[in-house]
Scaffold this motif. Structure first.
Motif, short mmCIF file in Angstrom:
data_model
loop_
_atom_site.label_atom_id
_atom_site.label_comp_id
_atom_site.label_asym_id
_atom_site.label_seq_id
_atom_site.Cartn_x
_atom_site.Cartn_y
_atom_site.Cartn_z
N MET A 1 33.52 55.11 38.10
CA MET A 1 34.57 54.40 38.81
C MET A 1 34.57 52.91 38.48
SD MET A 1 36.04 56.86 40.19
CE MET A 1 37.29 55.85 40.96
N THR A 2 33.39 52.33 38.32
CA THR A 2 33.30 50.91 37.99
C THR A 2 33.84 50.62 36.59
OG1 THR A 2 31.35 50.71 39.42
CG2 THR A 2 31.74 48.95 37.84
N ALA A 3 33.51 51.49 35.63
CA ALA A 3 33.93 51.26 34.25
C ALA A 3 35.45 51.20 34.12
CB ALA A 3 33.36 52.36 33.36
N GLY A 4 36.14 52.12 34.78
CA GLY A 4 37.60 52.12 34.70
C GLY A 4 38.22 50.88 35.32
N HIS A 5 37.69 50.44 36.45
CA HIS A 5 38.23 49.25 37.11
C HIS A 5 37.97 47.99 36.29
CE1 HIS A 5 38.58 52.07 40.38
NE2 HIS A 5 39.19 51.17 41.13
N LEU A 6 36.83 47.95 35.63
CA LEU A 6 36.53 46.79 34.77
C LEU A 6 37.50 46.72 33.59
CD1 LEU A 6 32.62 46.71 34.64
CD2 LEU A 6 34.14 45.13 35.82
N LEU A 7 37.87 47.88 33.04
CA LEU A 7 38.84 47.90 31.94
C LEU A 7 40.20 47.38 32.41
CD1 LEU A 7 38.05 51.27 30.12
CD2 LEU A 7 37.68 48.95 29.27
N PHE A 8 40.60 47.75 33.62
CA PHE A 8 41.85 47.23 34.18
C PHE A 8 41.81 45.71 34.31
CE2 PHE A 8 42.62 51.57 36.00
CZ PHE A 8 43.82 51.79 35.35
N ILE A 9 40.69 45.20 34.77
CA ILE A 9 40.55 43.74 34.95
C ILE A 9 40.61 43.02 33.61
CG2 ILE A 9 39.02 41.91 35.75
CD1 ILE A 9 37.96 43.88 37.83
N LEU A 10 39.91 43.55 32.62
CA LEU A 10 39.89 42.92 31.30
C LEU A 10 41.28 42.94 30.66
CD1 LEU A 10 36.52 44.34 29.92
CD2 LEU A 10 36.99 41.98 30.60
N LEU A 11 41.98 44.06 30.77
CA LEU A 11 43.32 44.13 30.21
C LEU A 11 44.29 43.21 30.96
CD1 LEU A 11 43.69 47.98 29.58
CD2 LEU A 11 43.46 46.18 27.87
N GLY A 12 44.13 43.12 32.27
CA GLY A 12 45.00 42.24 33.04
C GLY A 12 44.78 40.77 32.71
N GLU A 13 43.55 40.38 32.49
CA GLU A 13 43.26 38.98 32.15
C GLU A 13 43.78 38.62 30.77
OE1 GLU A 13 39.08 38.53 32.60
OE2 GLU A 13 39.18 38.06 34.73
N SER A 14 43.83 39.61 29.87
CA SER A 14 44.29 39.32 28.50
C SER A 14 45.80 39.09 28.44
CB SER A 14 43.91 40.47 27.57
OG SER A 14 44.53 41.67 27.98
N MET A 15 46.55 39.43 29.50
CA MET A 15 47.99 39.23 29.49
C MET A 15 48.40 37.83 29.93
SD MET A 15 49.75 42.78 30.86
CE MET A 15 48.96 42.74 32.46
N VAL A 16 47.46 37.06 30.46
CA VAL A 16 47.78 35.73 30.96
C VAL A 16 48.12 34.80 29.79
CG1 VAL A 16 46.92 33.76 32.27
CG2 VAL A 16 46.29 36.09 32.95
N ASN A 17 49.28 34.12 29.88
CA ASN A 17 49.73 33.15 28.86
C ASN A 17 49.74 33.76 27.47
OD1 ASN A 17 49.99 31.15 30.86
ND2 ASN A 17 47.82 30.57 30.64
N ASN A 18 50.25 34.96 27.35
CA ASN A 18 50.29 35.62 26.05
C ASN A 18 51.74 35.96 25.69
OD1 ASN A 18 49.15 36.77 23.73
ND2 ASN A 18 47.46 37.63 24.93
N LYS A 19 51.95 36.45 24.48
CA LYS A 19 53.29 36.76 24.00
C LYS A 19 53.84 38.00 24.71
CE LYS A 19 52.49 34.79 19.40
NZ LYS A 19 52.49 35.05 17.94
#
Length: 221
Positions: free
Chosen positions: A162-180
């Motif tokens: 459960m932790t691994a999946g939520h961490l992937l969501f967080i990492l993907l969400g942070e990568s969208m900030v100020n991006n194309k």
């Protein structure tokens, strides 16, 4: 967020009470309507799930009364896993304190029941049938260790997945900030695919936890 794991912090409180842990009560929200809404969609889903789980567990027990605990355990973990996929919802099953409490309680109860009521069977279970006399002390040690670490493996498996999946969501969400825009759209599609995978993991992990608990109980009973 102060760090990557701050979304798993259960310390947000109101009047010195950790309200995040109240998310475990969502299980009651899914159960109570079944008793006063007749032929509702939730009752139909509940009947389908319980009938399937009962068919899976009934060969291990002689009566249906022993399966009630594991049906409720399966639904409790399933509801917490699925509701934890929603935004701004605390996932209690992603914490080792929650999963270890469940696994350790079940394991202790099974051990107490087995050693008090079926002592000879518990001793015989430490030495598999056909084991050479020379290997018997080693087999007793190996079986004892494998029995002791059962609650640890149960709890770590559920919490880690459960932790691994939520961490992937967080990492993907942070990568969208100020991006194309193209990258944002691509990441959004990836998150939708990951959400489908996480929904499947939520169901599978609850099923695995309940099934292994049932297998451990069948050895004792």
């Amino acid at each position: 967020m102060t760090n990557l794991f701050s979304s798993f912090d259960p310390m947000s409180s109101l009047f010195s009470f950790q309200i995040n842990w109240m998310s475990s009560c969502l299980f009651l929200v899914a159960i109570f309507p079944l008793f006063w809404i007749s032929h509702s969609k939730s009752s139909i889903i509940w009947n389908e799930i319980t009938s399937y789980i009962t068919k899976e567990f009934i060969p291990l027990f002689k009566s249906y009364k022993n399966i009630i605990l594991f049906n409720v355990l399966f639904l409790f973990i399933l509801v917490n896993n699925v509701f934890g996929l929603m935004p701004y919802t605390f996932t209690s099953t992603a914490h080792i304190s929650m999963t270890l409490s469940l696994a350790l309680t079940i394991w202790v109860l099974l051990m107490l029941y087995g050693w008090i009521n079926n002592t000879k069977h518990m001793f015989a279970h430490l030495v598999p049938l056909g084991t050479p006399i020379v290997l018997m002390p080693f087999m007793v040690l190996i079986e004892s260790v494998s029995n002791i670490i059962r609650p640890i493996t149960l709890s770590v498996r559920l919490a880690a997945n459960m932790t691994a999946g939520h961490l992937l969501f967080i990492l993907l969400g942070e990568s969208m900030v100020n991006n194309k825009v193209i990258i944002v759209i691509s990441i959004t599609v990836a998150q939708l695919a990951l959400m489908t995978l996480e929904a499947a993991v939520a169901v599978i992990q609850s099923y695995v936890f309940a099934t292994l608990s049932t297998l451990y109980a069948s050895e004792v009973v």
